[in-house]
Design an enzyme around this catalytic site. Sequence first.
Site, short mmCIF file in Angstrom:
data_model
loop_
_atom_site.label_atom_id
_atom_site.label_comp_id
_atom_site.label_asym_id
_atom_site.label_seq_id
_atom_site.Cartn_x
_atom_site.Cartn_y
_atom_site.Cartn_z
N GLY A 135 0.84 -1.19 0.00
CA GLY A 135 0.00 0.00 0.00
C GLY A 135 0.88 1.24 0.00
N SER A 136 0.34 2.35 0.46
CA SER A 136 1.02 3.64 0.36
C SER A 136 2.24 3.80 1.27
CB SER A 136 0.04 4.78 0.63
OG SER A 136 -0.93 4.82 -0.39
N THR A 137 2.51 2.83 2.15
CA THR A 137 3.72 2.96 2.98
C THR A 137 4.97 3.01 2.09
OG1 THR A 137 4.02 0.57 3.29
CG2 THR A 137 2.66 1.73 4.92
N LYS A 139 5.44 4.76 -0.41
CA LYS A 139 5.65 6.10 -0.97
C LYS A 139 6.82 6.83 -0.33
CE LYS A 139 0.85 6.59 -2.53
NZ LYS A 139 -0.48 7.15 -2.25
#
Length: 410
Positions: A135-137, A139
Site C-alpha cells: 500500500g502507500s507505505t 511512498k
Amino acid sequence: TSEIGKTGIERSYETLLRGTPGERVSEIDAHGSITSMVGDRPAIDGQDIRLTIDVELQRASEILLREQMQIAKTGRGSVIVMDPQDGSILSLVSLPAFDNNIFSGGASSTLYQALLENRDQPLFPRAWAGTYPSGSTIKIVISAAALAEKLINAHTSFVSVGGIRVGSSFFPDWKEEGHGVTDVRHAIAWSVNTFFYTVGGGYESFVGLGVDRLQDWMRRFGLGSKTGIDVPGEGPGFVPSKQWKQEAKQERWFVGDTYNLSIGQGDLLVTPIQVAGYTATIANGGTKVTPHFVGKLGTDKPTFPVTSISDLNSNSVHTVRLGMRDCVQFGSCRGLSVPFTAGGKTGTAQWNANKRTHAWFTSFAPWDKPEVVVTVLVEEGGEGSAVAVPVARQVLQKWWQIRNQRGGKF
C-alpha cells in the site's frame, strides 16, 4: 533424551544455548557393580541469551492490537516496535498466537491438529513471514528515490485533479476531486497518488523513475530479500520486474504496471519487518539496520550488519522525514496525537476484489531524534488511518510512559 529448540530464537541459537553434556565412564564387573571410575567430564552450561524485547511493552502491544482487531472484526495482524538506530526489536506481536507451553515436553496431537487447521494460521509468524502489498507505505521509499536521483526536489509540484488517464485506463486519487498543487511533502502527508504515478511512471512531458530504477531502489531499501532477522522462516517478499512479468505472465510491462508499483499495489509484496526496516532507514538518516531479538550472548553484545544505502543523501531523507511529520501534524496520520513529535505514513492495501483492504501504518518518534519505529498491519482491517493508526498511537503512548518512568531512557 534431550530437548532441542525447534523454532524461533531457540532454533537460531540452539548450538550456543545447548552447551556440552557431561560424561562419566565407569568399569563394571560381571554382576553390574561399579569397580572403578575411568573418566569424569563435567557438563558445560550453554550461553545465556538476553533478548531486546521489553516485557511490559510486549504485553501492552498485544492487548492493544487485540482490542483494535476486535473493533475491526478481523483476527489477523502484527505490530513491530524497533529501535531505528540499531534494529533492536522492543516488542513484536503476531496474532492470532498460541501458547507455546503446549509444546514443552511434547504437544498433544489433538491440540497441534487444531492449530494447523485454524484458518487464521496461529503458527504462522506473519510479522516476518507474511507477505502483503505495501500500500502507500512504499511512498516514502519512492520519494527518497526520486529526490536522490534528482528527478525532483523539495519544491517540484504536480497538479492532482483526481487521477490521471492513459488511453482507456484511469488511475485514481483516493480523493475524487483531487488534491490540487502537490509537492513531495504534501504528497506524503496526504498520500496523493497522482504525484507518485507521475514520479514513478512519468506523465506527459515528465519522465519518471521507470520500473528499472524503481526496482533498484526498492532493493536498496531491502525489499525482495530477507532482512536477516535472527529467527527462522523469514519471507523475502517480492519486487516485480519486466523480465519476471514476461516469463510469468507472457505479457509485456505496461506503464499502468509502473503506476501500480509506485503506490504499492500490483505484484509488489512486502513483510511487516521489511516495512519497519525501511521506516528505520528514513528515521535514522539513511542507514539500513538488521532487525534482531538477541541483545546479549553471555556477556557479549552481538553485532548485526548495518549498511549505508549508496547515493541516498541526507537532504533527500530529511525531506521525506518532513513529509512524514506533516502527515502527523495535518495529513492522513493526524490521528496519531501523541505528546511528542512523530513522523508517519498510512497505507491501505488492496489485495482481493472481494475482500476488505489491509490496514497499514508505519511511524517513528521522537521526530527530531528517533528512538523508536512502530509498524502496524491489520489484515482485512480496512483503512490504515482508521484502524492501524489508533494501535500505533496507543503503543507509542505506552512506550513514552515506560521511557519516562525509567528516567528518559528505554
